[in-house]
Scaffold this active site. Structure first.
Site, mmCIF file in Angstrom:
data_model
loop_
_atom_site.group_PDB
_atom_site.id
_atom_site.type_symbol
_atom_site.label_atom_id
_atom_site.label_comp_id
_atom_site.label_asym_id
_atom_site.label_seq_id
_atom_site.Cartn_x
_atom_site.Cartn_y
_atom_site.Cartn_z
ATOM 1 N N GLY A 138 1.184 -1.163 -0.055
ATOM 2 C CA GLY A 138 -0.095 0.136 -0.399
ATOM 3 C C GLY A 138 1.099 1.453 -0.083
ATOM 4 O O GLY A 138 0.411 2.236 -0.579
ATOM 5 N N ARG A 156 -12.056 21.760 4.674
ATOM 6 C CA ARG A 156 -13.174 21.530 5.886
ATOM 7 C C ARG A 156 -12.766 21.695 6.947
ATOM 8 O O ARG A 156 -13.741 22.936 8.087
ATOM 9 C CB ARG A 156 -14.766 21.301 5.358
ATOM 10 C CG ARG A 156 -14.801 21.918 4.378
ATOM 11 C CD ARG A 156 -16.702 20.893 3.017
ATOM 12 N NE ARG A 156 -15.423 20.112 3.276
ATOM 13 C CZ ARG A 156 -16.421 19.135 2.746
ATOM 14 N NH1 ARG A 156 -17.574 19.368 2.819
ATOM 15 N NH2 ARG A 156 -16.153 17.979 2.123
ATOM 16 N N ASP A 174 -25.972 28.649 0.155
ATOM 17 C CA ASP A 174 -26.239 28.904 1.819
ATOM 18 C C ASP A 174 -24.806 30.256 1.692
ATOM 19 O O ASP A 174 -24.664 30.430 1.027
ATOM 20 C CB ASP A 174 -24.630 27.807 2.304
ATOM 21 C CG ASP A 174 -23.694 27.655 2.295
ATOM 22 O OD1 ASP A 174 -23.312 28.722 1.307
ATOM 23 O OD2 ASP A 174 -23.388 26.343 2.574
ATOM 24 N N LYS A 216 -28.697 27.738 4.619
ATOM 25 C CA LYS A 216 -28.913 26.239 4.745
ATOM 26 C C LYS A 216 -28.956 25.610 6.009
ATOM 27 O O LYS A 216 -27.959 26.937 7.052
ATOM 28 C CB LYS A 216 -27.900 25.498 3.970
ATOM 29 C CG LYS A 216 -27.683 24.138 4.425
ATOM 30 C CD LYS A 216 -26.261 23.845 3.157
ATOM 31 C CE LYS A 216 -24.354 23.776 3.931
ATOM 32 N NZ LYS A 216 -23.593 23.398 2.846
ATOM 33 N N ARG A 220 -26.489 22.348 8.223
ATOM 34 C CA ARG A 220 -26.358 20.291 7.683
ATOM 35 C C ARG A 220 -26.936 20.277 9.363
ATOM 36 O O ARG A 220 -26.626 19.858 10.141
ATOM 37 C CB ARG A 220 -24.946 20.675 7.808
ATOM 38 C CG ARG A 220 -24.711 20.143 7.732
ATOM 39 C CD ARG A 220 -23.217 19.913 7.003
ATOM 40 N NE ARG A 220 -22.616 20.050 6.153
ATOM 41 C CZ ARG A 220 -23.408 19.373 4.705
ATOM 42 N NH1 ARG A 220 -23.028 18.045 4.555
ATOM 43 N NH2 ARG A 220 -22.612 19.712 3.492
HETATM 44 C C1 R5P Z 1 -19.697 23.792 2.993
HETATM 45 O O1 R5P Z 1 -19.000 24.849 3.529
HETATM 46 C C2 R5P Z 1 -19.714 23.693 1.341
HETATM 47 O O2 R5P Z 1 -18.998 25.257 1.308
HETATM 48 C C3 R5P Z 1 -19.849 23.344 0.474
HETATM 49 O O3 R5P Z 1 -21.545 24.095 0.506
HETATM 50 C C4 R5P Z 1 -20.271 21.919 1.221
HETATM 51 O O4 R5P Z 1 -19.147 21.316 1.746
HETATM 52 C C5 R5P Z 1 -21.021 20.768 0.225
HETATM 53 O O5 R5P Z 1 -20.991 19.346 0.894
HETATM 54 P P1 R5P Z 1 -22.170 18.949 -0.032
HETATM 55 O O6 R5P Z 1 -22.316 18.780 -1.429
HETATM 56 O O7 R5P Z 1 -21.794 17.616 0.523
HETATM 57 O O8 R5P Z 1 -23.368 19.655 0.534
#
Ligand code: R5P
Length: 285
Positions: A35, A87, A161, A184, A186
């Site tokens: 690997g 992120r 968002d 948005k 999450r």
């Molecule tokens: C979030 O903060 C990013 O800007 C994107 O909106 C996000 O990472 C998109 O992720 P997904 O396609 O999994 O909703």
């Protein structure tokens, strides 16, 4: 100067070499049975090198570190068009690492460029030679110009968002059209909720713009909301087409007309090249 296109950015590395008008070196790479990864620059360098390697997967990060080590003599520029782990740029819970910092600290180079990194604050984690700062390049203008060349009826750009607002403003300036912003929440890594909002999209063509599409959850919810309010066409555009798991299926099932992205990650959807902005950065324009 020679350009080293890493395993993850072979197309983009080639495009950058062409844009700049310099040589593209051959890099060989393979995986051992256990690997571990192996990489070799199959020719001599000339003391001035540009590495182009996105870090979408963990292997891409190892290859990047190997390339940096192999090319460390002389002046070294490192372009990481898609900087993975960006992120995880904070300690969200006690005991977590700041993964973006862990990777940025390992970049031993004279100059480094990223493209639309998730949070520009992560640039402070790079410790480049001679105290130079890493540079965040924006592909917003490239996306705006690409969209300008498409035929739309009364186009409207949408940020799915609030985090995407600045990007959408920049794209709308280049394209010369209006924009709106959704809100948005999450719920889980794969599931998001978009707050109900009336957007006047009846008989209009809409392009939803975000920095990245990962699972497609954000875009799928936004597409459904806009379709439900009578949008004529709904396209999505992003800088980084991570498109993990079944993202494409989720987007088409939600009713998207097309997915438009750059080549920071090389996918079928990568119709816009960021090579021109990397060239500009290298040439100091
Ligand atoms: C979030 O903060 C990013 O800007 C994107 O909106 C996000 O990472 C998109 O992720 P997904 O396609 O999994 O909703």
């Amino acid at each position: 100067m020679k350009v080293l296109g890493g395993p993850a950015s072979q197309l983009l590395g080639s495009r950058v070499a062409r844009e700049i008008g310099c040589e593209l070196a051959i890099v060989e790479f393979k995986q051992f049975p256990d690997g571990e990864l192996y990489l070799r620059i199959a020719e001599e360098l000339d003391g001035d090198t540009l590495i182009v390697q996105s870090t979408t997967t963990n292997n891409d990060i190892i290859y990047l570190l190997q390339l940096i080590d192999a090319a460390s003599d002389g002046y070294l520029r490192v372009a990481i068009p898609y900087f993975g782990y960006a992120r995880q740029d904070k300690r969200f819970k006690l005991g977590e690492p700041i993964s973006a910092r862990a990777i940025a600290k390992a970049i031993d180079a004279d100059e480094s460029y990223v493209v639309n990194i998730h949070d520009p604050a992560s640039l402070d984690h790079f410790h480049l030679r001679n105290g130079k700062k890493a540079v965040n390049l924006s592909a917003a203008g490239l996306i705006g110009n690409y969209l300008k060349g498409m035929e739309f009826t009364s186009p409207l750009l949408i940020a799915p968002d609030e985090g995407a607002t600045a990007l959408v403003i920049d794209v709308s300036k280049a394209m010369g059209c209006e924009f709106d912003v959704l809100v948005k929440k999450r719920v889980t890594p794969e599931r998001v909720e978009i707050q109900p909002k009336t957007v006047h999209v009846d008989a209009r063509d809409v392009v939803i713009v975000d920095d990245m599409i990962s699972t497609g959850g954000t875009m799928a919810e936004a597409i459904k909301l806009l379709r439900g309010q009578g949008a004529r066409q709904v396209h999505v555009a992003c800088i980084h087409p991570v498109l993990s798991l079944n993202a494409q299926l989720r987007l088409y099932r939600a009713g998207v007309d097309s997915i438009i992205a750059t080549d920071t990650i090389e996918k079928t959807e990568s119709v816009i090249s960021v090579a021109p902005i990397i060239k500009k950065a290298v040439e100091g324009c």
